[in-house]
Design a protein around this motif. Structure first.
Motif, PDB file in Angstrom:
ATOM      1  N   ARG A  32     -34.374 -22.167 -43.799  1.00  0.00           N
ATOM      2  CA  ARG A  32     -33.863 -23.345 -43.113  1.00  0.00           C
ATOM      3  C   ARG A  32     -32.354 -23.376 -43.294  1.00  0.00           C
ATOM      4  NH1 ARG A  32     -35.683 -27.291 -46.456  1.00  0.00           N
ATOM      5  NH2 ARG A  32     -36.471 -25.719 -47.869  1.00  0.00           N
ATOM      6  N   TYR A  84     -34.391 -27.515 -40.186  1.00  0.00           N
ATOM      7  CA  TYR A  84     -35.158 -26.801 -39.166  1.00  0.00           C
ATOM      8  C   TYR A  84     -34.497 -26.805 -37.798  1.00  0.00           C
ATOM      9  CZ  TYR A  84     -39.052 -26.318 -42.372  1.00  0.00           C
ATOM     10  OH  TYR A  84     -39.829 -25.971 -43.434  1.00  0.00           O
ATOM     11  N   GLY A  85     -33.428 -27.582 -37.620  1.00  0.00           N
ATOM     12  CA  GLY A  85     -32.789 -27.653 -36.311  1.00  0.00           C
ATOM     13  C   GLY A  85     -31.289 -27.816 -36.403  1.00  0.00           C
ATOM     14  N   HIS A  87     -28.029 -29.509 -34.047  1.00  0.00           N
ATOM     15  CA  HIS A  87     -27.857 -30.535 -33.018  1.00  0.00           C
ATOM     16  C   HIS A  87     -26.379 -30.691 -32.681  1.00  0.00           C
ATOM     17  CE1 HIS A  87     -28.441 -34.264 -30.825  1.00  0.00           C
ATOM     18  NE2 HIS A  87     -27.536 -34.843 -31.586  1.00  0.00           N
ATOM     19  N   ASP A 123     -30.246 -29.364 -28.801  1.00  0.00           N
ATOM     20  CA  ASP A 123     -30.946 -29.126 -30.060  1.00  0.00           C
ATOM     21  C   ASP A 123     -31.506 -27.718 -30.030  1.00  0.00           C
ATOM     22  OD1 ASP A 123     -30.786 -31.805 -31.251  1.00  0.00           O
ATOM     23  OD2 ASP A 123     -32.118 -32.395 -29.616  1.00  0.00           O
ATOM     24  N   SER A 127     -33.715 -24.801 -32.447  1.00  0.00           N
ATOM     25  CA  SER A 127     -34.593 -24.589 -33.591  1.00  0.00           C
ATOM     26  C   SER A 127     -34.069 -23.433 -34.434  1.00  0.00           C
ATOM     27  CB  SER A 127     -36.005 -24.280 -33.084  1.00  0.00           C
ATOM     28  OG  SER A 127     -36.739 -23.565 -34.033  1.00  0.00           O
ATOM     29  N   GLY A 135     -36.518 -20.626 -34.355  1.00  0.00           N
ATOM     30  CA  GLY A 135     -36.436 -20.010 -33.036  1.00  0.00           C
ATOM     31  C   GLY A 135     -35.225 -19.091 -32.916  1.00  0.00           C
TER      32      GLY A 135
END
Length: 133
Positions: free
Chosen positions: A25, A76-77, A79, A86, A88, A91
């Motif tokens: 993360r 986890y993201g 922004h 946003d 991931s 991802g």
């Protein structure tokens, strides 16, 4: 739908704990203007960087807009408020820089000298053959 049992809830919580320990993360994120990359430091000690032009919604962002990156949801993201973007972190690490439709459009954009030469040769032969039937 049946109510969840305590055992199912506890199992789900345990899966979440295991993911938090094993899945990288973001601990920090920043835009480096000199390299032209978004740099993300991860919980596992690794650093991941990517050019914003690859990511959906960041293609034409200014340096100031890119510098306003924030970390979401326990890392986890990512922004960008002013851009309403946003992304991931899992991802991005998997090479997904946007939605499935966005990635499909980008797939055909990659060019190389070999691809350009093949396109010229095909064009010299009259282009793509028409479908039969």
């Amino acid at each position: 739908m049946a109510d969840l049992t305590d055992a199912e809830i506890n199992a789900a919580l345990e899966r979440g704990r295991a993911l938090r320990l094993s899945e990288p993360r973001a601990t920090s994120a920043r835009y480096d203007q000199n390299s032209g990359r978004v740099i993300v430091d991860l919980t596992n000690g690794c650093t991941f960087a990517f050019p914003p032009r690859m990511a959906q919604g960041l293609e034409s962002a200014t340096d100031d807009e890119l510098a306003a990156v924030e970390i979401l949801g326990a890392g986890y993201g990512l922004h960008w408020d002013a851009l309403d973007v946003d992304l991931s972190v899992p991802g991005l690490l998997a090479g997904l820089f946007g939605t499935k439709a966005y990635m499909a459009r980008r797939a055909g954009q990659v060019s190389s000298p070999a691809k350009a030469a093949a396109a010229r040769a095909n064009g010299a032969r009259g282009g793509r053959p028409r479908k039969q039937g």
